[in-house]
Write an enzyme that holds these catalytic residues in place. Structure first.
Site, mmCIF file in Angstrom:
data_model
loop_
_atom_site.group_PDB
_atom_site.id
_atom_site.type_symbol
_atom_site.label_atom_id
_atom_site.label_comp_id
_atom_site.label_asym_id
_atom_site.label_seq_id
_atom_site.Cartn_x
_atom_site.Cartn_y
_atom_site.Cartn_z
ATOM 1 C CG HIS A 268 -2.170 0.840 1.204
ATOM 2 N ND1 HIS A 268 -2.322 1.641 0.302
ATOM 3 C CD2 HIS A 268 -2.917 1.014 2.288
ATOM 4 C CE1 HIS A 268 -3.532 2.360 0.547
ATOM 5 N NE2 HIS A 268 -3.862 1.970 1.942
ATOM 6 C CG HIS A 307 -4.317 0.479 -8.150
ATOM 7 N ND1 HIS A 307 -5.609 0.514 -7.942
ATOM 8 C CD2 HIS A 307 -3.596 1.449 -7.513
ATOM 9 C CE1 HIS A 307 -5.818 1.349 -7.053
ATOM 10 N NE2 HIS A 307 -4.654 1.901 -6.533
ATOM 11 C CG ASP A 363 3.009 4.479 -3.676
ATOM 12 O OD1 ASP A 363 2.932 5.613 -3.306
ATOM 13 O OD2 ASP A 363 2.125 3.613 -3.354
HETATM 14 N N1 CMC Z 1 5.220 -6.537 -10.324
HETATM 15 C C1 CMC Z 1 4.773 -7.799 -11.024
HETATM 16 N N2 CMC Z 1 3.995 -8.482 -11.104
HETATM 17 C C2 CMC Z 1 2.634 -8.210 -10.409
HETATM 18 C C3 CMC Z 1 2.842 -6.824 -9.775
HETATM 19 C C4 CMC Z 1 3.968 -5.889 -9.885
HETATM 20 N N3 CMC Z 1 3.911 -5.048 -8.977
HETATM 21 N N4 CMC Z 1 1.383 -6.329 -9.319
HETATM 22 C C5 CMC Z 1 0.827 -7.507 -9.573
HETATM 23 N N5 CMC Z 1 1.342 -8.424 -10.557
HETATM 24 C C6 CMC Z 1 1.071 -9.669 -11.026
HETATM 25 C C7 CMC Z 1 0.775 -10.708 -9.972
HETATM 26 O O1 CMC Z 1 1.662 -11.330 -9.608
HETATM 27 C C8 CMC Z 1 -0.590 -11.536 -10.805
HETATM 28 O O2 CMC Z 1 0.086 -12.318 -11.568
HETATM 29 P P1 CMC Z 1 -0.449 -13.729 -11.976
HETATM 30 O O3 CMC Z 1 -1.860 -13.588 -12.437
HETATM 31 O O4 CMC Z 1 0.329 -14.359 -12.673
HETATM 32 O O5 CMC Z 1 -0.680 -14.367 -10.640
HETATM 33 C C9 CMC Z 1 -1.078 -10.259 -11.280
HETATM 34 O O6 CMC Z 1 -0.386 -9.347 -11.694
HETATM 35 C C10 CMC Z 1 -2.235 -9.796 -10.609
HETATM 36 O O7 CMC Z 1 -1.950 -9.280 -9.410
HETATM 37 P P2 CMC Z 1 -2.743 -9.238 -7.974
HETATM 38 O O8 CMC Z 1 -1.547 -9.457 -7.029
HETATM 39 O O9 CMC Z 1 -3.921 -10.334 -7.957
HETATM 40 O O10 CMC Z 1 -3.356 -7.916 -7.996
HETATM 41 P P3 CMC Z 1 -3.870 -7.329 -6.878
HETATM 42 O O11 CMC Z 1 -5.012 -6.401 -7.122
HETATM 43 O O12 CMC Z 1 -4.258 -8.264 -5.586
HETATM 44 O O13 CMC Z 1 -2.649 -6.327 -6.217
HETATM 45 C C11 CMC Z 1 -1.326 -4.501 -5.793
HETATM 46 C C12 CMC Z 1 -2.568 -4.891 -6.399
HETATM 47 C C13 CMC Z 1 -1.050 -3.044 -5.867
HETATM 48 C C14 CMC Z 1 -0.956 -4.886 -4.188
HETATM 49 C C15 CMC Z 1 -0.084 -5.189 -6.718
HETATM 50 O O14 CMC Z 1 0.035 -4.746 -7.989
HETATM 51 C C16 CMC Z 1 1.446 -4.961 -5.935
HETATM 52 O O15 CMC Z 1 1.750 -5.640 -5.234
HETATM 53 N N6 CMC Z 1 2.199 -4.040 -6.517
HETATM 54 C C17 CMC Z 1 3.514 -3.696 -6.048
HETATM 55 C C18 CMC Z 1 3.095 -2.744 -4.745
HETATM 56 C C19 CMC Z 1 2.809 -1.435 -5.113
HETATM 57 O O16 CMC Z 1 3.112 -0.540 -5.897
HETATM 58 N N7 CMC Z 1 1.716 -0.847 -4.092
HETATM 59 C C20 CMC Z 1 1.153 0.530 -4.549
HETATM 60 C C21 CMC Z 1 -0.251 0.346 -4.905
HETATM 61 S S1 CMC Z 1 -0.773 1.908 -5.387
HETATM 62 C C22 CMC Z 1 -0.997 3.269 -3.878
HETATM 63 C C23 CMC Z 1 -1.504 2.594 -2.951
HETATM 64 O O17 CMC Z 1 -2.539 1.945 -2.669
HETATM 65 O O18 CMC Z 1 -1.120 2.711 -1.623
#
Ligand code: CMC
Length: 437
Positions: A268, A307, A363
């Site tokens: 987050h 996201h 971010d």
């Molecule tokens: N790098 C590489 N792969 C990713 C990333 C990433 N940053 N984000 C998602 N994926 C992949 C994930 O592994 C999954 O792949 P697969 O379908 O093969 O299993 C697919 O994309 C879908 O991801 P998810 O984890 O199901 O998506 P989510 O909606 O649960 O997670 C998230 C959203 C923001 C937690 C995630 O994208 C992430 O961890 N990003 C990196 C951390 C980050 O930048 N967070 C800040 C978010 S924006 C500001 C805020 O809210 O604070």
């Protein structure tokens, strides 16, 4: 207009059900009518991590994740970032309308009146180790304010709520600045109400022995814009925590501390600090492709990418990129920008990221601009928490005023044992022992 209805046929009983659809949603509690027999509790919806569950109705922030649209109270984020001050936007988010000149003047005065911290709160900060993470200090100090303002517990009195809202928005920059000064061993600087909200924050961070601190107006405006972009983001993890903790009628200081704790996680708001660590690890533009390949092979995540809601470019990231250019004119270019731009370029052309619709989020570029402004990475998430306090408070207030809301209490699908016969300790053999190993 004809009511919209979802017709369901339960194949277990061959019973048909009509479930009303309102505003594109069905009420999960309507599913309880669907039973396999008289003893059945009724159908539940199972939705870990709330992938498809609306927990509230809200009129604060609108996001269209596919189109990359963000609006506060109907106003596009791009217009607010260009034309407003942060406190003007804070008023809008909290009250639903943009303020008149007089309303803004009174609001600014009310916030400014509450920027000081009680002296005992300063001594509380003194208790932290010199290397304590600023986010940990921020969370604990906001929670500690609950002991200073016991009147805040009266959450159903609108006037009491308003006072706490002013107190919290006024005090969070002071707490944030003091966590920074504490880590450097510098004396704390009192707030100065000659300054705007952002300038005053900069004053409390960076004033040394000069009689009057003068903030660089370009940098102060950039920080104000960053605050606008971070002010609210509908039902994200920390807003959900704010509403959940607030639903037990806990006071807003402990609610904000809980929300800030949720924000601190690396998935987050903690991601902005992680992005800088990642750019440091990559080191130079030449190493970007190898790093991306590692991510694709399953070694970690590209921080600042992806996201839950945006499946398009995060509109805030676009504005931050623009603001970064203004800041770099004043500060000189942050060399990490080149690595970030290369990373974005390679990722956006790569099948892995295209297929999963992973774009830079807020971010990704915020850390680079914060660093150029002179902030240490450990302070980045605190910089997120200051403006987000406004959004959390607006979400909290909306929740308390919503007659449909009750204490937040999800259900579970139980997967444990059915009833078991108690086993005396001397008879507990191999299974328990192997479980504890
Ligand atoms: N790098 C590489 N792969 C990713 C990333 C990433 N940053 N984000 C998602 N994926 C992949 C994930 O592994 C999954 O792949 P697969 O379908 O093969 O299993 C697919 O994309 C879908 O991801 P998810 O984890 O199901 O998506 P989510 O909606 O649960 O997670 C998230 C959203 C923001 C937690 C995630 O994208 C992430 O961890 N990003 C990196 C951390 C980050 O930048 N967070 C800040 C978010 S924006 C500001 C805020 O809210 O604070």
């Amino acid at each position: 207009m004809e009511k919209e209805v979802l017709s369901i046929l339960d194949k277990r009983t061959n019973f048909p059900y009509d479930i009303p659809i309102e505003k594109g949603a069905i009420r999960a509690s309507d599913l309880r009518r669907i039973k396999s027999g008289p003893d059945d509790f009724g159908l539940m919806s199972y939705d870990p991590a709330f992938l498809n569950t609306a927990s509230c109705q809200s009129a604060i922030t609108f996001i269209d994740g596919d189109k990359g649209i963000l609006r506060y109270r109907g106003y596009p984020i791009e217009q607010l970032a260009e034309k407003c001050t942060f406190l003007e936007v804070a008023y809008l988010i909290l009250n639903g309308e943009l303020p008149t000149e007089l309303q803004l003047k009174n609001f600014v005065a009310a916030i400014t009146r509450h920027t000081m911290l009680h002296e005992t709160t300063k001594s509380f900060l003194e208790g932290f180790r010199h290397d304590a993470h600023p986010m940990g200090m921020f969370i604990s100090t906001v929670a500690a304010l609950s002991t200073v303002y016991p009147d805040a517990k009266n959450v159903h009195d609108p006037e009491v709520r308003k006072l706490q809202i002013h107190r919290l928005i006024g005090k969070v920059p002071t707490i944030a600045a003091y966590t920074y000064r504490h880590s450097l061993g510098y004396p704390y600087i009192y707030p100065d109400d000659d300054f705007s909200y952002t300038e005053n924050f900069m004053n409390m961070l960076w004033k040394m022995v000069e009689p009057k601190y003068r903030a660089n107006p370009v940098l102060a405006r950039a920080l104000d814009i960053l605050f606008i972009l971070h002010a609210d983001h509908e039902q994200n993890c920390s807003a959900n925590v704010m509403r959940a903790v607030g639903s037990s009628q806990a006071d807003p200081f402990v609610c904000i501390a809980a929300a800030a704790a949720a924000l601190s996680g690396p998935l987050h708001g903690g991601a902005n600090e992680e992005v800088l660590k990642m750019l440091d690890e990559i080191g130079s533009k030449e190493n970007v492709r190898g790093y991306v390949d590692k991510i694709k092979a399953g070694h970690g995540k590209l921080m600042g990418f992806g996201h839950r809601i945006y499946k398009n470019y995060d509109p805030r990231a676009r504005i931050i990129k623009w603001a970064a250019d203004q800041v770099f004119v004043a500060t000189g270019r942050n060399p990490k920008l080149d690595i970030a731009l290369e990373l974005e370029k390679i990722a956006l052309e790569d099948e892995y990221f295209i297929k999963r619709k992973l774009y830079p989020n807020v971010d990704f570029y915020s850390g680079i601009i914060y660093q150029a402004l002179g902030f240490k990475p450990e302070l980045f998430t605190v910089l997120f928490a200051i403006p987000r306090t406004v959004g959390w408070l607006a979400q909290w207030q909306e929740m308390l005023q919503d007659p449909e809301q009750k204490i937040a209490r999800p259900r579970q699908v139980y997967t444990g044992y059915d009833v078991r016969e108690f086993v005396p300790i001397e008879q507990r053999a191999v299974r328990a022992a192997s479980a504890s190993r």
